[in-house]
Design a protein around this motif. Sequence first.
Motif, mmCIF file in Angstrom:
data_model
loop_
_atom_site.group_PDB
_atom_site.id
_atom_site.type_symbol
_atom_site.label_atom_id
_atom_site.label_comp_id
_atom_site.label_asym_id
_atom_site.label_seq_id
_atom_site.Cartn_x
_atom_site.Cartn_y
_atom_site.Cartn_z
ATOM 1 N N LEU A 160 4.206 -4.317 6.806
ATOM 2 C CA LEU A 160 5.394 -3.276 7.322
ATOM 3 C C LEU A 160 5.288 -2.071 6.681
ATOM 4 O O LEU A 160 5.774 -0.936 7.171
ATOM 5 N N GLY A 161 4.386 -1.806 5.698
ATOM 6 C CA GLY A 161 4.015 -0.493 5.175
ATOM 7 C C GLY A 161 3.044 -0.592 4.203
ATOM 8 O O GLY A 161 2.175 -1.357 4.043
ATOM 9 N N GLY A 162 2.839 0.437 3.432
ATOM 10 C CA GLY A 162 1.651 0.815 2.394
ATOM 11 C C GLY A 162 1.927 1.629 1.522
ATOM 12 O O GLY A 162 2.854 2.514 1.488
ATOM 13 N N GLU A 203 -5.315 4.079 2.790
ATOM 14 C CA GLU A 203 -5.756 3.958 4.036
ATOM 15 C C GLU A 203 -5.379 2.341 4.237
ATOM 16 O O GLU A 203 -5.952 1.580 3.522
ATOM 17 N N VAL A 204 -4.537 2.004 5.257
ATOM 18 C CA VAL A 204 -3.977 0.555 5.219
ATOM 19 C C VAL A 204 -4.548 -0.232 6.687
ATOM 20 O O VAL A 204 -4.205 0.492 7.759
ATOM 21 N N GLU A 264 0.629 -2.326 -4.166
ATOM 22 C CA GLU A 264 1.122 -2.941 -3.019
ATOM 23 C C GLU A 264 0.219 -4.461 -3.081
ATOM 24 O O GLU A 264 -0.922 -4.428 -3.263
ATOM 25 N N ARG A 265 0.763 -5.571 -2.870
ATOM 26 C CA ARG A 265 -0.034 -6.770 -2.811
ATOM 27 C C ARG A 265 0.603 -7.584 -1.363
ATOM 28 O O ARG A 265 1.501 -7.085 -0.834
ATOM 29 N N VAL A 324 6.001 -3.295 -8.190
ATOM 30 C CA VAL A 324 5.012 -3.544 -7.283
ATOM 31 C C VAL A 324 6.031 -3.750 -5.839
ATOM 32 O O VAL A 324 7.047 -4.318 -6.097
ATOM 33 N N THR A 325 5.109 -3.727 -4.897
ATOM 34 C CA THR A 325 5.773 -4.198 -3.523
ATOM 35 C C THR A 325 4.833 -5.216 -2.773
ATOM 36 O O THR A 325 3.508 -5.132 -2.768
#
Length: 375
Positions: free
Chosen positions: A253-255, A260-261, A305-306, A318-319
């Motif tokens: 849902l995000g990054g 670049e995701v 992010e993980r 962390v997200t």
Amino acid sequence: MKLTTLFLFTTLALQAGPPVLNELRPRGAQKGQPFILTVVGRDLGGGVKVQSAMPASFSRLAPDPTSTMMEGRYAAFLVDPSAELEVGVYPVRVESADGISNILFFTVGAFPELTEEESEPGSRPHRNDTIESAQGIPSTPVTVNGTIAGPERDFYRVQGKAGERRVFEVEARRCGSAIDPVIRVRDQAGNQLTRSEDTPLLGLYARVEVTFPKDGYYYLEVHDARFSSQSSAYNFYRLKTGSYEYPKEVFPLGGPRGAEVEVSFGGQKAKADLRAVAENASLTHVRLPGSPALPIPFAVGDAPERIEPVSGPLTLPVTVNGRLAQPAEKDTYTFQVAPGSDVTFQIEARELGTSRLMAILSVTDTSGAELARSG
């Protein structure tokens, strides 16, 4: 006393304030096609200029000498889009020597644009409110700009062939309208084939996909979910029809900002470029390449992010991007903290507009005792 009052009134009248926008005409245009944009409001004198993130040039046009509109209440611009213009919703405001206006939204679509006959200036009202009086629209891809007057229903007639796949969607809220749209597809006998109100990934948008069972005419019905009355500046919608692909999901849902995701849209993947996102922005938009569908909201964060599954303890901050794909599924994560640490946990899902998850979040210690819970 009378002279003093008249003097004060005259002085106030001569003090122009910042421009105000009440309406845009039209509310949308086809990508790559020049068009005339008329802004309606007040204090729109000769020096106003358009300010917009839309990649296009805006050239002020001379007022129409035959127009009955008051000077300063409108301004017209020739809009010449650049090659970089993409399908999407763009903020528009105007600026003058006295200040800058409020923002209204303008939508750029991929298909040729039509106007509902009932919404044309001087047209009689309620002319397409029944199946019998439905307005015919082309079978080719098109966007119809219409309006809803309170509890009315708008009907459109389209010809379909047996086995033909067609997508119909109604854009409203994200474009600045107050309409909460509902769309229905009916057959020649008036039987409902499908219906949509709030569509996944679209929030208060409506989208249906239908395969016509046989040759013949089909009818599209559009109305407001609450049949509420809105002012003429906020009762518009954009009905889009064609045979095209659109995002079925978005994951993650995000990054992280500056990266670049890779994003899955359900069957198709693309890269979301978050390198140019502003430092204070927590949301951007990503698009399915080649699709005429509007881009999808995408969260932007500043923590590492993980993506689940995640093994071992998490390092804070962390997200974690996860999903609850099965009924009664629970995702569990572990982390280490020092005694007395103040840690905040937050779930982002439904509020992003791209998930329907209504999550419950609980924090337990190593013995399983619940320390906090929110839902």
